[in-house]
Scaffold this motif. Structure first.
Motif, PDB file in Angstrom:
ATOM      1  N   LYS A   1      -9.432   1.128   1.419  1.00  0.00           N
ATOM      2  CA  LYS A   1      -9.483   2.432   0.725  1.00  0.00           C
ATOM      3  C   LYS A   1     -10.651   3.271   1.267  1.00  0.00           C
ATOM      4  CE  LYS A   1      -7.502   1.414  -3.790  1.00  0.00           C
ATOM      5  NZ  LYS A   1      -7.256   2.664  -4.472  1.00  0.00           N
ATOM      6  N   THR A   2     -11.800   2.623   1.422  1.00  0.00           N
ATOM      7  CA  THR A   2     -12.983   3.348   1.912  1.00  0.00           C
ATOM      8  C   THR A   2     -12.760   3.818   3.344  1.00  0.00           C
ATOM      9  OG1 THR A   2     -14.244   1.798   0.592  1.00  0.00           O
ATOM     10  CG2 THR A   2     -15.496   3.168   2.105  1.00  0.00           C
TER      11      THR A   2
ATOM     12  N   ILE B   1       0.850  -1.198   0.000  1.00  0.00           N
ATOM     13  CA  ILE B   1       0.000   0.000   0.000  1.00  0.00           C
ATOM     14  C   ILE B   1       0.879   1.238   0.000  1.00  0.00           C
ATOM     15  CG2 ILE B   1      -1.806   1.271   1.233  1.00  0.00           C
ATOM     16  CD1 ILE B   1      -2.865  -1.351   2.249  1.00  0.00           C
TER      17      ILE B   1
ATOM     18  N   LYS C   1     -10.521   6.883   3.806  1.00  0.00           N
ATOM     19  CA  LYS C   1     -11.228   8.140   3.516  1.00  0.00           C
ATOM     20  C   LYS C   1     -12.187   8.524   4.644  1.00  0.00           C
ATOM     21  CE  LYS C   1     -10.900   8.317  -1.471  1.00  0.00           C
ATOM     22  NZ  LYS C   1     -10.079   9.516  -1.504  1.00  0.00           N
TER      23      LYS C   1
ATOM     24  N   LEU D   1      -5.627  -0.039  -7.908  1.00  0.00           N
ATOM     25  CA  LEU D   1      -5.769  -1.337  -7.228  1.00  0.00           C
ATOM     26  C   LEU D   1      -5.522  -2.409  -8.283  1.00  0.00           C
ATOM     27  CD1 LEU D   1      -6.535  -3.390  -5.090  1.00  0.00           C
ATOM     28  CD2 LEU D   1      -8.932  -2.830  -5.436  1.00  0.00           C
TER      29      LEU D   1
ATOM     30  N   ASP E   1      -4.628   6.217  -6.632  1.00  0.00           N
ATOM     31  CA  ASP E   1      -5.837   5.482  -6.265  1.00  0.00           C
ATOM     32  C   ASP E   1      -5.997   4.172  -7.036  1.00  0.00           C
ATOM     33  OD1 ASP E   1      -7.946   5.299  -4.560  1.00  0.00           O
ATOM     34  OD2 ASP E   1      -9.337   6.502  -5.745  1.00  0.00           O
TER      35      ASP E   1
ATOM     36  N   THR F   1      -5.474   9.267  -0.707  1.00  0.00           N
ATOM     37  CA  THR F   1      -5.703   8.127  -1.598  1.00  0.00           C
ATOM     38  C   THR F   1      -4.487   7.212  -1.560  1.00  0.00           C
ATOM     39  OG1 THR F   1      -4.789   9.332  -3.478  1.00  0.00           O
ATOM     40  CG2 THR F   1      -7.187   9.372  -3.234  1.00  0.00           C
ATOM     41  N   VAL F   2      -4.733   5.927  -1.717  1.00  0.00           N
ATOM     42  CA  VAL F   2      -3.627   4.971  -1.738  1.00  0.00           C
ATOM     43  C   VAL F   2      -3.703   4.113  -3.001  1.00  0.00           C
ATOM     44  CG1 VAL F   2      -3.322   4.782   0.768  1.00  0.00           C
ATOM     45  CG2 VAL F   2      -4.973   3.303  -0.363  1.00  0.00           C
ATOM     46  N   SER F   3      -2.529   3.695  -3.454  1.00  0.00           N
ATOM     47  CA  SER F   3      -2.474   2.711  -4.541  1.00  0.00           C
ATOM     48  C   SER F   3      -2.133   1.372  -3.912  1.00  0.00           C
ATOM     49  CB  SER F   3      -1.406   3.094  -5.556  1.00  0.00           C
ATOM     50  OG  SER F   3      -1.823   4.232  -6.247  1.00  0.00           O
TER      51      SER F   3
ATOM     52  N   GLN G   1     -10.360  -2.851  -1.150  1.00  0.00           N
ATOM     53  CA  GLN G   1     -11.432  -1.865  -1.391  1.00  0.00           C
ATOM     54  C   GLN G   1     -11.962  -1.315  -0.067  1.00  0.00           C
ATOM     55  OE1 GLN G   1     -13.688  -4.500  -3.810  1.00  0.00           O
ATOM     56  NE2 GLN G   1     -13.030  -3.562  -5.734  1.00  0.00           N
TER      57      GLN G   1
END
Lengths: 468, 86
Positions: free
Chosen positions: A177-178, A15, A181, A213, A211, A189-191, A174
């Motif tokens: 990520k939510t 991440i 935020k 995935l 952002d 944001t993360v990749s 997923q």
């Protein structure tokens, strides 16, 4: 054509917080969101850009550029000084969040974390599944996997998990990520990259920024590699590219299809075989190496050849190094000094007869090294490193020096600095730079092992505060 | 333009036990009262063994960095910036 790619289900998640420092600044100050900004070591024209925002990157602004270069590409670029406490806080918040998914979270740098979900593949989970199925007189596939995984995860401590399926990590990603935020900051944001080993997970995390995935597995690796150049691969830069070209490897697909004998010839070492394993999704980078050195570096805002000024800065670096050494309960039996000049480096190290531990011992040893560098050219950076580290176990080595007294004094000074803040008590040599506020707080670009120690210390302090 | 201030200020803080939120709502600095429109980031740091809560907040035009000292229970305005910081 396809080589044997690791057949296990992916269990590594990399991440990467996008444009880390700049995004955190935009999170803190909503007026900066959507604007091209950059966090720089110094806001002066020669200051080095540490992190451009996603908007600034669209103008071609890159990490490592000077502020004036950035401004020439983007005249409206806003330059901010770095604020490490903010970045450390976000890093700690992310670590806590990730620990809810797996107990195995490794902080690779301030903006990169590696999560291992091997526990989802473990025999224990599978065994538990079968046992529960027998108990409930049902077929294994009719058992609710979430319940079994949750049970195992709770038994692990905090980890929250379910049995492993092909898209299990994708749904974790997923959800992460939510939650970032909603719980840490809506602008962050993360990749995320997923694969069967840390290297391919890192490569996957870099495929789509911001952002992103992505998962790399045996089915898609060739199609992904076919879109890349050799230097797009992590840790392959110009020199490794030349090595690979010398044995006829021109593209990542060639690299993947090469035999390990070919790679051994290219790298002239065991590294060739490690690269073969890495690209085929096998485990090779999982070892956490023991700490071998502790050091600090400082880039001067203005070059100087004034010896007393360099000594003062050296004293402050040594104080910071000594504090970290003692916080880790280590001693050093070697010291290395490096001076950066306009046209290169002067560096010298030496091993010491006795282990050293106190700031005054470290300063004396580093001053001896500095004397060898005289006369000084204009110095642009200064670095001090302690090596040959060992656990700080007191053993009487001499009859004539009162070692215990010296250690007790150092510990007393450390207690004062712990209570009242860093540099509350300092050597007299440091007084002038103390007033001028030189040697700012910085975050290393690569490993930040001490962050975990800082977090632990702060957690303990928090607990103490709550008790009182 | 960003400026370091480090001056004591008065702050109205609202704690919502249902949402679990802690939000500074008004800042009185010198003679002005500023209404906070958004909390960007709330984080903590230790100064020695004193825990400070830092609130990065904004009103319509300015950015404020507030610190709350958990030992003295005093608020300080650490930094202020308009929305063009250079």
């Amino acid at each position: 054509m396809q080589k044997q790619f690791n057949q296990l289900l992916p269990s590594w998640m990399h991440i990467d917080l996008n444009s880390c420092f700049a995004t955190i600044e935009q999170q803190a100050n909503p007026h900066l969101r959507g604007l091209p900004i950059a966090v720089a070591a110094y806001t002066t024209p020669r200051g080095c850009i540490l992190a451009p925002s996603i908007e600034a990157k669209r103008f071609g602004v890159k990490t490592g550029m000077q502020v004036r270069e950035g401004k020439s590409l983007c005249p409206h670029l806003l330059i901010l000084p770095s604020d490490p406490p903010k970045y450390r806080f976000v890093n700690q918040a992310l670590t806590k969040l990730f620990n809810e998914y797996t107990p195995s979270v490794s902080v690779r740098s301030i903006d990169e974390m590696l999560l291992n979900f091997d526990y989802l593949n473990s025999q224990q989970i599978k065994q538990m599944w079968v046992t529960r199925a027998k108990d409930s007189q049902t077929e294994p596939h009719s058992v609710d996997p979430a319940r079994i995984g949750g049970y195992y995860a709770r038994s692990l401590g905090q980890a929250r998990g379910r049995t492993h399926t092909n898209n299990q990590l994708i749904s974790f990603a997923q959800e992460i990520k939510t939650r970032i935020k909603s719980e840490i900051g809506e602008w962050l944001t993360v990749s995320v990259g997923i694969s069967t080993n840390p290297y391919l997970a890192k490569l996957a995390a870099g495929l789509h920024k911001p952002d992103g995935l992505d998962e790399i597995n045996g089915q898609n690796i060739l199609s992904i590699l076919s879109l890349l150049k050799l230097v797009d691969l992590p840790y392959i830069k110009e020199r490794n590219e030349i090595r690979l070209n010398s044995v006829g490897i021109k593209t990542p697909v060639d690299f993947y299809c090469a035999t390990h004998q070919q790679l051994k010839a290219a790298f002239q070492s065991i590294n060739g075989y490690y690269w073969y394993l890495r690209l085929h999704g096998q485990s090779v980078d999982e070892i956490e190496w023991q700490r071998k050195s502790i050091g600090h570096q400082y880039a001067l805002p203005k070059r100087t050849s004034n010896v007393s000024e360099v000594e003062q800065l050296l004293c402050k670096l040594v104080e910071k190094t000594g504090r970290r050494l003692r916080r880790n309960n280590l001693t050093a039996q070697g010291i290395h000094l490096s001076l950066g000049y306009e046209d290169g480096y002067w560096h010298q190290g030496h091993k010491l007869h006795d282990p050293i531990y106190t700031t005054s011992e470290l300063f004396t040893a580093s001053k001896q090294l500095l004397e060898q560098a005289l006369p000084l050219n204009p110095v642009r950076s200064l670095a001090i490193t302690c090596f040959n580290l060992a656990a700080n176990l007191y053993t009487q080595t001499t009859l004539f020096h009162d070692e215990l007294k010296k250690r007790a004094l150092t510990q007393a000074l450390d207690v004062i600095n712990d209570r009242w803040g860093e540099f509350s008590v300092v050597p007299a040599t440091m007084l002038r730079i103390q007033r001028e506020g030189k040697v700012l707080d910085r975050i290393a670009f690569s490993g930040i092992r001490d962050l975990a120690e800082v977090v632990l210390k702060e957690d303990q302090q928090m607990e103490r505060e709550e008790i009182y | 333009m960003s400026s370091k201030i480090a001056e004591k200020v008065s702050v109205n803080l609202v704690y919502n036990h249902v949402a679990g939120t802690v939000i500074p709502q008004h800042i009185k600095w010198k003679t002005h009262v500023y209404t906070v429109t958004k909390v960007g980031l709330h984080y903590t740091v230790f100064q020695g063994n004193t825990l400070l809560h830092l609130f990065a907040v904004v009103n319509d035009t300015n950015y404020f960095l507030l610190s709350f000292n958990t030992k003295t229970l005093h608020w300080q305005l650490e930094e202020i910036a308009d929305n063009v910081t250079n």
